[in-house]
Design an enzyme around this catalytic site. Sequence first.
Site, short mmCIF file in Angstrom:
data_model
loop_
_atom_site.label_atom_id
_atom_site.label_comp_id
_atom_site.label_asym_id
_atom_site.label_seq_id
_atom_site.Cartn_x
_atom_site.Cartn_y
_atom_site.Cartn_z
N TRP A 141 6.51 35.18 29.64
CA TRP A 141 7.47 34.94 28.55
C TRP A 141 6.92 33.91 27.57
CZ3 TRP A 141 10.28 38.89 28.13
CH2 TRP A 141 10.83 39.54 29.23
N ASP A 149 13.11 27.80 26.19
CA ASP A 149 13.62 29.10 26.63
C ASP A 149 14.19 28.89 28.03
OD1 ASP A 149 14.07 31.66 27.55
OD2 ASP A 149 12.03 32.39 27.21
N LYS A 181 20.88 36.83 32.77
CA LYS A 181 20.52 36.30 34.08
C LYS A 181 21.66 35.45 34.65
CE LYS A 181 16.21 37.60 32.74
NZ LYS A 181 15.39 37.48 31.55
C1 PLP Z 1 14.43 37.74 30.61
C2 PLP Z 1 13.71 36.69 29.86
C3 PLP Z 1 13.39 36.82 28.49
C4 PLP Z 1 13.66 38.09 27.73
O1 PLP Z 1 14.97 38.23 27.40
P1 PLP Z 1 15.49 39.44 26.49
O2 PLP Z 1 16.92 39.08 26.31
O3 PLP Z 1 15.25 40.70 27.24
O4 PLP Z 1 14.73 39.42 25.22
C5 PLP Z 1 12.76 35.77 27.87
N1 PLP Z 1 12.45 34.65 28.53
C6 PLP Z 1 12.72 34.49 29.84
C7 PLP Z 1 12.35 33.22 30.52
C8 PLP Z 1 13.36 35.51 30.54
O5 PLP Z 1 13.63 35.35 31.85
#
Ligand code: PLP
Length: 361
Positions: free
Chosen positions: A102, A172, A196
């Site tokens: 990511w 993030d 999540k």
């Molecule tokens: C799942 C995830 C993403 C991607 O998220 P989307 O909503 O599918 O764009 C980005 N960063 C992390 C750390 C993730 O776990």
Amino acid sequence: MGRVFNFNPGPSTLPLDVLKIVQAELLDYRGTGMSIIESSHRSPEYDEINESAMSLARELFGLGDDYHVLFMTGGASSQFAFIPLNFLNDGQVGAYVDTGSWSAKAIKEANIIGTAEVIASSKAAEYKFIPNMSDITIPGNAAYLHITSNNTIKGTQYHEWPNAGAVPLVCDMSSDIASRVLDFTKFSLIYAGAQKNLGPSGVTLVLIRDEFLQKCKDGLPTMFSYKTHAEQKSLYNTPPSLCVYIMKLVFEWIKNQGGLAAVEKVNRAKKDAIYGMIDGNPDFYKGTVQPGSRSWMNITLRLPSEDLEKKFISEAKAAGFVGLKGHRSVGGVRVSLYNALPLEGAQRLAEFMSDFMKKNK
Ligand SMILES: *Cc1c(COP(=O)(O)O)cnc(C)c1O
């Protein structure tokens, strides 16, 4: 009711209590004679949802009025581009720590828009740890420092934060937001895809400090400017109303348990149950990351052979433990222990691991 223990990495398990409320309110939302997804986003009912979701977020994360709470679309993946688009001026760079897939995607987007400078990375060691944050040097022309608090695929998590000094810290937090007590005011911008820990896919939570918001560039297309979403309280265009409604219910579910301290307590017990199995049986269950960088949300491990891993995943599924396959890029087993996965799920999986080992050693 045949509900399984759902270890899916995202979208993932939601609190049963929340799903029941959604079900009960779906056909007739609080006497309106229609569901919330059939109402106007300008209705008093939706306005109440939007306002309470914002204030619950502030309350849970300990943020004052100097933070804006935004409900955006396009997933966390769009935020990878939004951040450099809004904040990188000529002559500036975005400083990044590369801790996995990511982070690498965030870096790629910054390099499309401007320049990303990777100031620390564990890539050469297959991302098995979080680089030591006391060693970092942030370039003088950095507009921000970007980190990924939990690496969903690689199974690592930050347990100490970088000191970014006057440089705004951007994070993030998609896969560990609201999972533990934190000083959220360390961060100038936090973003998280909801799927999540916060709700269904389709909404991205963004928390942004006003001082940082004021640095957003002017002249951006309207929908691509954070200022639009902050000024219009995430109602410039039609919001993902079902997602925001469910996220509000998840915030209430967290609050009713006693907030982040209560959630953290359960999450600690969950990860201890699984890491306990790994540490007690290192010849059979091998954790893939360095102990100091272990994630509490996504536990990644290998078994003695790929055949045993396949067998483990399929027998676990038959026993009611779903979603344990490692990400396709890394293989192995991944145990995702998001907030809504009950403690009993982790405890029962640990027992399953013990039985499986005895039968297959
Ligand atoms: C799942 C995830 C993403 C991607 O998220 P989307 O909503 O599918 O764009 C980005 N960063 C992390 C750390 C993730 O776990």
